[in-house]
Each structure stands twice: as C-alpha cells, then as structure tokens.
Design a protein around this motif. Structure first.
Motif, short mmCIF file in Angstrom:
data_model
loop_
_atom_site.label_atom_id
_atom_site.label_comp_id
_atom_site.label_asym_id
_atom_site.label_seq_id
_atom_site.Cartn_x
_atom_site.Cartn_y
_atom_site.Cartn_z
N ARG A 16 14.20 6.72 -18.34
CA ARG A 16 13.10 7.69 -18.52
C ARG A 16 11.89 7.31 -17.66
O ARG A 16 10.90 8.03 -17.60
CB ARG A 16 12.68 7.74 -19.99
N LEU A 56 16.88 16.63 -17.75
CA LEU A 56 16.40 17.13 -19.05
C LEU A 56 15.79 18.51 -18.86
O LEU A 56 15.18 18.78 -17.84
CB LEU A 56 15.34 16.18 -19.64
N GLU A 57 15.93 19.37 -19.88
CA GLU A 57 15.32 20.71 -19.80
C GLU A 57 13.81 20.60 -19.64
O GLU A 57 13.18 19.70 -20.20
CB GLU A 57 15.67 21.50 -21.07
N LYS A 58 13.27 21.49 -18.83
CA LYS A 58 11.83 21.46 -18.54
C LYS A 58 11.19 22.80 -18.87
O LYS A 58 11.87 23.83 -18.90
CB LYS A 58 11.60 21.19 -17.04
N ASP A 59 9.87 22.75 -19.05
CA ASP A 59 9.14 24.02 -19.13
C ASP A 59 8.65 24.39 -17.73
O ASP A 59 8.94 23.67 -16.76
CB ASP A 59 7.99 23.91 -20.14
N ASN A 100 12.04 28.10 -25.01
CA ASN A 100 11.98 27.73 -23.60
C ASN A 100 13.38 27.50 -23.05
O ASN A 100 13.71 27.94 -21.94
CB ASN A 100 11.14 26.47 -23.42
N HIS A 101 14.22 26.83 -23.82
CA HIS A 101 15.57 26.52 -23.33
C HIS A 101 16.36 27.80 -23.08
O HIS A 101 17.02 27.95 -22.05
CB HIS A 101 16.31 25.63 -24.32
N VAL A 144 9.10 17.77 -19.71
CA VAL A 144 10.32 17.76 -20.52
C VAL A 144 10.06 18.61 -21.76
O VAL A 144 9.03 18.48 -22.42
CB VAL A 144 10.68 16.32 -20.93
N SER A 145 10.99 19.51 -22.07
CA SER A 145 10.77 20.40 -23.20
C SER A 145 12.04 20.58 -24.00
O SER A 145 13.09 20.91 -23.45
CB SER A 145 10.28 21.77 -22.69
N TYR A 146 11.93 20.35 -25.31
CA TYR A 146 13.07 20.60 -26.19
C TYR A 146 12.84 21.90 -26.98
O TYR A 146 13.52 22.18 -27.95
CB TYR A 146 13.28 19.43 -27.16
N ASP A 147 11.87 22.68 -26.54
CA ASP A 147 11.50 23.91 -27.24
C ASP A 147 12.65 24.92 -27.18
O ASP A 147 13.22 25.18 -26.12
CB ASP A 147 10.25 24.49 -26.56
N ALA A 148 12.97 25.49 -28.34
CA ALA A 148 14.15 26.36 -28.43
C ALA A 148 14.02 27.59 -27.54
O ALA A 148 14.92 27.92 -26.76
CB ALA A 148 14.34 26.79 -29.89
#
Lengths: 343, 612
Positions: free
Chosen positions: A63, B469-472, B483-484, B477-481
């Motif tokens: 990371r 990793l998913e991004k906005d 946004n994904h 880095v974004s784990y927002d539903a």
C-alpha cells in the motif's frame, strides 16, 4: 491536486512527500517507521519530486505508494518488478523505488524478483520481511520458520524458509543490504546507499507485524537484544559487534565462528574484514549465513558491485543500431525486402 | 494440348503444394516460389503448414512439413483448396497429402526417397510408385531428385550429405520450369543469404536450382507447362508480406504517427515470436524491446512503460493470453494505453501450436475477473495486420485503454502481395495527455468519449497514484458502493463509446437479401471468395467480415435486420455467434471448423448453397 506550481519547490522537505490521504496500516506497524524514513530520505537525494516513481505489488507493505506524494503504481501480486522494469526502461531518468514483502516478493513474485535482480536495472527494491502474510490475516510466508503455527498451518509449517539475502546472492544482485524498521537512522543511511548505487539495489528490511507476527524480530533488535545481536557492517572494518565491541567473526576453515577479543581471546587482525566490493560471492554468502540465534544478524551493505545497467545497455544498442544503419526510415524499410512496381 | 516444352497452357490460378520432411527445406522453397510468383506479377496467398516439433523423426508422418500457395492472374484471397500440383519429397509426404491432390493433378515425387525403410515409416506395405493407379489418376512425374542433385554437384567440394541437402532447390527449379517462373529472385535470395558467408553453398544451390529447371527443358518426360499471366493489380509499389511482418510495420508506423516511443516486451511463443524478433531487429527506429522472463512479465513491462508515458506493447498467443489476464484487468482499471497482440493458434492449453484457429474471441471478450470489456480488433488478411496495428495504437492512445489485436496463425505466417501505402499521407495519431496548467483529476472524463487524460512521471505538479484498488473520480481509493457501480458501468460504456469513431461497415454485395455471411478476421478470404463466386452465379448472398469485434459497429444491427438468414462461419465452436445472438437477440446459423486449418472456398460455397 494543485496544478498552480508546475515546478517542484526546491529544496524539498519531508512534508512534500506526505500526501493528504490518511495512512491505513495497523497502529504500531513497522511500516510507519519505514514510510517515515523514506519520506526523510527522498528530499535529500537531489531528485525533483516528479521524477520519483514508487511501484508496489500486493500486501500490507504494497500500500506504500498511496502514502507517498510522488508518482506511484500499486500493481498486482508479485508483479511489481516487471512494471518497475518497464517504467525504468521507458524513462531511465526516473528514480524508481519498488516496495514488496516476503510473500509478494519471494513467493508469488519469486520469479520476477530473480529476473529483475539478474538484469540489473537501476531500481531500488525494498523488501519488507515480517515473515507472515498480514493482509490475508496471518498465514505463514516463505520466510516463516519451520514449525510456525498459523491458521493455514495448524500443526506447524513444514516449508523450509528462504533466506532473502541468499536469494539475492543467487540472482547475482549487484547491491544487497539489510536494515531494520526500529533504526530510522540506519534506514535512511541504507536507502541513500541504495539510491547511490548504479544498478539494482536489494534491501531487506526486518519489519514487525504487530497483529500476526508480533515481536518476530524482538530477539534480534529488541531494546535488550540489539546491542548483542546486531552486527553493523562497515566498509573496511572488521566484523565486530557486542555492547563492548568485544566479539567478532573469524573464519575457521570455511565456517564462520564467533570469537571474543581481548587478552585471552582473539586479536582484531584475525577477524574477517568487511568488503562490500568483494566480487567473490563466497564472502557475501558467508555473511548471509550469519543467522539468529547462532550468530549476530548483520545489517548494512552486504555487497555493492559494479555491473552493466540494463537500461543503459538497451540504449547503447539503440545508439549502435542508429550509428550503423542511421535513423530508421519506415518507407525505405517497407520497400527494402524486395518490391516490384505495377504501372 | 501439347507436350512440347515450348508450349504453355494458360491458367487463371494454380494451387501448388510442396511437402517433405521437416528438415527438407519445404518452407524455404515455398517462400521462394512465392517470391518468384510475386515478381511475376501474380496475386497470391500462402499457407505454410509445419509440425510443432523442430525435427520430428525423419521420414515419419508427423514429420511432414508442407507449404501451399495459390497464384493467379485474377484476385487470389486464399491459399486455395485442393492443390493442382504436389511435390512429394518422400513417401510420408505423399501419404499425408495425396488425398487432397485434385484428380489428374501434377504429382512430382523424389524416387530416391522411396526406399523400403522410408516406405515402412510412412506405413506403405509396397511401393506406391509401382501402383498403376497413381499414374492413371495423376500426372505422375518420377524424378530421382537426390541423385540428380548429387550429379549436378559432382565437381563441388562439399560433403555428400551437404550436397543432398540442396535437393529442395532441384525440385523448386523443376517447378519453375513447369510454371514458367523467373529464377532471378531465388538466385538473388541465395546470393544475399549465403554469398558472403558461405559462397560455395550459394553456388551449389544455384547450380541445383538451374539443374532442376534445365532438367525440364532437356528431359524426355512428356510434361505440360502452364502459364499464369500477371494479375490486373492497381498501380503502385508492391511487396510480399506476411501478417506478423505487417503487424511489426504497423506498430512502428502507429507510434511514429503518434510521436510516441515504443516499448515492446514479449516472451517467445509460437506463432507470435516473430513479432518480438521483428521489432528487436528495428532498434534503429528507437524501439526498445525487452524479452521478459514470462508472459506476465511481458505485459507488466509494457504497462510500466505506458505509465511512464511511452506506449507499451506486447504480443503472445492463447496460452500467454491466459497468463496476462490479471494485468489486462489492471491496465483497464488504471485506464492506461496498451496494445496486446494475440496471434491465435489451436487450443486449448498447448493445443496445436503451429495450426490456426479463432478460439480466443470469448477469452479476449470476457477473460478477466469482473465486468471489464476491452476493445478487440481483428485483421482480415496478412497486410491488414498493418492497418489494424495502427488502429489499435489509435484507440489505445485516444481512449487510454488496453486494446487487444486478435490475429491468427493463418494470417501471421501466410503471405500476400501488398500495395505499399505512402506513409506520409497517413493521419497523425493524437495522444490524450494532460496539458500543462490543466486541472487534473485522474478519472475526470471527456463527456463524449468517456476517456480520461493521463499524466506521467516527469510531469511536475501531477504526481498521483494509480492501482488495482477501486478509485473515485479524484483517484482516491474508494470502497463506496455507488461509486463502484458507477465506475464499473463507465469502464464498459467507455469501450462502447469507441463505436462512434468507427467507419460504416462494408457489406460485400447487396445491402439486403436472403443470406448474410457474417465472419471475422482471417476467414475473410474464404468467405469473400465464396460469396463473390455465388453472387456471380446470381445468388442473393452478401457478406460482412468484422474487424472491430468490441465494440461491434453501430450499424451492424441494422445490416443484420435486412437479411432473411445469417450464417456465421468461424474456426471455433461458435464464439462470434454467441455474441451476436446475445447482443441482437437474432437467430443465426453457425458454420464451425476446428481442425487447425482455414476454411476452403469450396466448403464455404457448399454451406452457403445449402442455405439458399
């Protein structure tokens, strides 16, 4: 991000390398100290910020790029050496730093680590060795000891571990070093030496995982242990260690042995003298075999050899081809193979 | 019909096949016959056909190597169906190939090789040359090629086994006499290949080539000769080109038009290795090539180069595509330009490494975790590889996306004449890079193309991180539903948006009718030849051969709706068919072949007639 200042402010400070986003490692993780030392090192290297590229694989340590205000690429598991090679080949002017761990670098990415070390691009590789898989919650890693009990080895690991330094020697890495996450000063020194080395630099960092392998290095670098258990390598100096600098390493036939210096013991002249420029890998291998608990753990630069640098050799071939054939002309090349004209 | 050696029978097109042991030099003489025919002004297409083993046991059936070509005074789009002439250098070559020779076809055999041991290895219980049916059914020409070769070299100082190795050029020389081919291109080839290093080898082969030619002149054999006049080609400068060479030139041309440095990384794999080798030989163009440690590393190096602001390119075949899939996902989520060439071969797994197939279409479409389309473009002929390579570079740089160039072994090693383009007239290829001073959000998009702009290391003020990793939108880095889901949809829509930049689809024939033959890639030659033939006979059939497979052209649905039936021929079990039926809910008829060989025109004609 701000685009108003297109030129990096000079001189850079540690603050210039701290991005606005928060760091999400576990509290107490050794990675914080390493991050801190890198952020301290970078401004002192004389490289403009936009020329740093931090590339990583997958795992807790990987990371890292997200926590550096530089160009960065968090890639896929084990494959960072390939991407870092591509970056360096594409633009040799960049300062490329590759972050990996014991699982990422020596298990899934063992193949690529071997090849990046033998090719010798001018990349700095930092391998965080905490001897466990942290991000997947605590399975044994390729550097874990035989017998280590984890969720995937309830009866203890039966895998013989790999010694990262010996791996690097086997791959004929031109620069091999080791440092520890509890010694910021030594880390900065080691990172600077890695940067100064022209060619691939491999740095093993003994790092603590507070959650899944707490105190893995405690017996080596813990407050009470370090004075007696760490052997600081210094160019041209004998292999001496101990709180009172009264112990050393001597060669007995082909085996290293610990001797006590002093009246009834050995003299300093009998000790092995550290030479990181020693091309014969026997010496570096001997150092790599100084393993806890039988021996003190050496830290510092094990080896720094000059070898042709990959991207330089690649460019030299392009220059030579252009010298002998001239700059390529595609229209001429198309016709070159033999052509005919239809009127 | 005359038997005089000075009289010629005029033919519109001829199909000839050379067959022998893998060590007999059949590919070399096939290539030479091709060059000679190209210089004679014929249109042509070739089909090299060799075993995966470098030297399979001599004299055995698996060791047979063949090279077929069709040359004509009319347009030639395929290497031909059944050969009109077969050169068989040994019993195994005869056994493997005789069945396909047309009745009454010319059969040239090297009698010296028809010894008992070779007959046994080929599974013959008796000498087939003594079987009367052979000379009844074919124009059998028995020549002791090995012996005549040795005689031609009686004064040479070469060792006997070295002399015998020249026999392929005797056979070639004889076919040059039969088909009135010029000798000069082959003489020039031999001189430039061996002249400097081993002049005695060049001299010997030239001597043998001529001996084969004059053997036709002087022999008592009663033999027809054939003439194939120049094809009526458009004016221009031509050369012979195979698909992988065209691909190499297309990639160079593409990066030149884009003013981009190319970093190519490959790992040796049949039939894509010659792309790596071809580019490695072009270092004076400033191309950087890296032979990586494996297929994964090859795409990793290429992607790293693209991140650093150059154009990363890699090339492989099916097994390598499997290994590259995780990096393809990374290149698509980070939205970096990348060209991935897949020269398809027979699969699955190691499969048929030296045979052709179209088996990787669905893998290219779907072969990654999650919903992640990647643009796919397939060349339709060897020279089309040039244009498709340029198109891949265009899309990769305009949309900042990985692109799959889906070629086939059949195109990669097959040759055809190519009217060379004037490179100075080719359009520039723009890159989609942030301009100094412009505000930068990693995933800020052009509303029309949905493409993002890239900034790369070395550009001050734009330091940023990308990764798997998913991004906005701003790159965090974004784990927002929500946004994904949004990012997943946008990544797919961005690929779809490329369709707006594509030219109208070409329909060969009427724009509506009873039957549309819909193909893709290398089946173009067989489909077009068959459809043209049937159109000339008055049938209501048209054809479309797709190059853009993802996204599919916007006008395709309308084209499909204008035909009663749709036939989809593919060298797989129906992969395009599944996509077409899924996209357009349109029933189609499959025509599928997975034999490691291309469609013949006659089987295509037969299938189409069945439906009309």
């Amino acid at each position: 991000m701000s685009t108003e200042t297109l030129e990096s402010p000079q001189p850079l400070t540690k603050k210039d390398f701290v991005p606005p986003n928060e760091v999400r490692w576990c509290p107490g993780c050794g990675d914080y100290a390493i991050l801190n030392s890198i952020q301290k090192t970078f401004p002192e290297l004389g490289v403009p910020r936009e020329k740093f590229v931090v590339v990583s694989g997958i795992g807790c340590s990987s990371r890292f790029p997200y926590y550096m205000q530089t160009y960065g690429f968090h890639t896929i598991h084990g494959r960072a050496p390939t991407l870092a090679t591509g970056v360096k080949v594409a633009n040799p002017d960049l300062s490329v730093w590759m972050i990996t761990g014991d699982g990422d670098g020596l298990s899934i990415g063992g193949n690529h680590l071997l090849h990046v070390l033998r090719r010798n691009p001018n990349i700095n590789i930092l391998l965080f060795n905490n001897r466990v898989y942290g991000l997947t919650k605590g399975q044994y890693s390729p550097t874990s000891d035989v017998g280590m009990k984890t969720k995937s080895t309830p009866m203890g690991s039966i895998d013989h571990p790999v010694n990262p330094i010996q791996f690097a020697i086997g791959a004929e890495a031109s620069f091999i070093a080791r440092t520890v996450d509890t010694d910021p000063k030594h880390m900065v020194e080691t990172f600077k030496a890695a940067h100064a080395h022209k060619g691939v630099s491999f740095v093993e960092i003994l790092q603590n995982c507070v959650i899944y392998n707490k105190d893995v290095w405690e017996d080596v670098y813990g407050r009470d242990a370090r004075a007696e258990q760490i052997l600081y390598l210094a160019d041209g100096q004998p292999l001496i260690y101990g709180k009172d600098k009264d112990k050393g390493i001597r060669l007995n036939n082909l085996d290293p042995e610990i001797v006590t210096l002093g009246e009834s013991g050995a003299s300093e002249g009998e000790l092995l003298q550290h030479n990181p420029k020693e091309a014969n890998s026997l010496y570096t291998t001997l150092l790599s075999q100084l393993v806890h608990p039988q021996f003190p753990t050496p830290v510092g630069v094990f080896r720094a050899l000059e070898r042709p640098v990959y991207e330089d050799s690649l460019q030299a071939q392009i220059d030579a081809a252009q010298e002998s054939k001239g700059q390529g002309d595609l229209q001429t090349s198309l016709v070159g193979g033999g052509s005919w004209v239809v009127e | 019909m005359t038997t005089s050696s000075t009289q010629f029978e005029e033919k519109e097109a001829i199909v000839i096949r050379f067959a022998g042991d893998s060590g007999d030099g059949m590919q070399t003489v096939g290539e030479q016959f091709t060059d000679s025919s190209a210089f004679a002004g014929n249109d042509l297409a070739t089909l090299p056909d060799f075993p995966a083993e470098i030297r399979a046991p001599a004299g055995t059936l698996p060791g047979v190597s063949g090279f077929q070509l069709q040359f004509g005074s009319r347009e030639v789009k395929t290497p031909g169906d059944a050969p009109d002439a077969l050169v068989a250098m040994n019993p195994a070559a005869l056994k493997v190939n005789l069945e396909e020779l047309v009745p009454g076809g010319l059969l040239i055999v090297n009698t010296e090789a028809f010894k008992k041991s070779n007959l046994l290895k080929a599974g013959y219980e008796s000498d087939p040359l003594e079987d009367e049916s052979l000379s009844t059914n074919y124009k059998l020409v028995k020549i002791n090629i090995t012996e005549l070769t040795k005689q031609a070299l009686s004064e040479s100082s070469m060792k006997p086994n070295q002399k015998a190795r020249c026999k392929n050029f005797f056979a070639l020389g004889f076919t040059y006499w039969v088909y009135d081919r010029p000798l000069d291109p082959t003489i020039n080839f031999l001189n430039s290949k061996w002249g400097k290093r081993l002049p005695e080898v060049a001299d010997a082969n030239i001597k043998v080539l001529k001996a084969g030619y004059y053997f036709g002149e002087t022999t008592e054999l009663s033999q027809n000769r054939y003439q194939v006049s120049r094809a009526d080609n458009a004016p221009g400068t031509y050369r012979k080109i195979n698909g992988n060479d065209a691909l190499v030139y297309g990639l160079i041309s593409g990066v030149q038009s884009a003013s981009k440095e190319m970093v190519f990384s490959g790992y040796p794999i049949t039939p894509a290795s010659s792309i790596l080798e071809g580019l490695a030989a072009q270092k004076h163009f400033g191309i950087k090539t890296v032979q990586a440690e494996d297929e994964i590393a090859a795409i990793g190096v290429a992607l790293g180069a693209s991140f650093a602001g150059r154009l990363g390119i890699c090339a492989t075949s099916g097994p390598g595509m499997c290994l590259k899939s995780e990096f393809m996902g990374l290149s698509a989520i980070t939205e970096l330009p990348l060209v991935i060439c897949d020269v398809q071969r027979g699969g699955p797994s190691t499969g048929l490494p030296t045979k052709t197939e179209q088996g990787d279409l669905l893998q290219s479409y779907f072969g990654r975790n999650s919903d992640l389309p990647i643009p796919i473009i397939a060349p339709t002929s060897p020279s089309d590889c040039f244009w498709v390579a340029r198109e891949c570079v265009r899309i990769a740089l305009a949309y900042n996306t990985p692109v799959i160039l889906l070629s086939e072994l059949y195109l990669a090693i097959g040759s055809e004449p190519w009217c060379l383009p004037d490179l100075s007239t080719l359009p520039e290829i723009p890159s989609n890079v942030i301009q100094p001073g412009e505000e930068f959000k990693i995933y800020k998009r052009d509303p029309e193309t949905l493409a993002r702009k890239v900034a790369f290391p070395g550009m001050p003020g734009y330091e940023h991180r990308v990764g798997g990793l998913e991004k906005d939108e701003s790159g965090g880095v974004s784990y927002d539903a929500a946004n994904h889901e949004n990012m997943t949809r946008i990544r797919a829509e961005k690929v779809q948006a490329i369709a707006k930049s594509l030219p109208p689809t070409e329909v060969n024939g009427a724009s509506s009718g009873k039957l549309l033959v819909l193909g893709w890639g290398g089946t173009y030659g067989a489909i077009t030849s068959a459809v043209n033939r049937l159109q000339a006979e008055g049938f209501s059939v048209s054809s479309v051969v797709l190059r853009h497979l993802n996204p599919l052209p916007l006008d395709l649905e309308d084209i499909l709706s204008r035909f009663d039936k749709i036939l989809i021929p593919e060298l797989n079990l129906g992969q395009l068919r599944l996509l077409i039926q899924g996209h357009y809910l349109r029933e189609t008829i499959g025509f599928n072949k997975v034999q490691g060989r291309p469609f013949t025109v006659s089987e295509m004609v037969e299938k189409i007639q069945e439906l009309l």
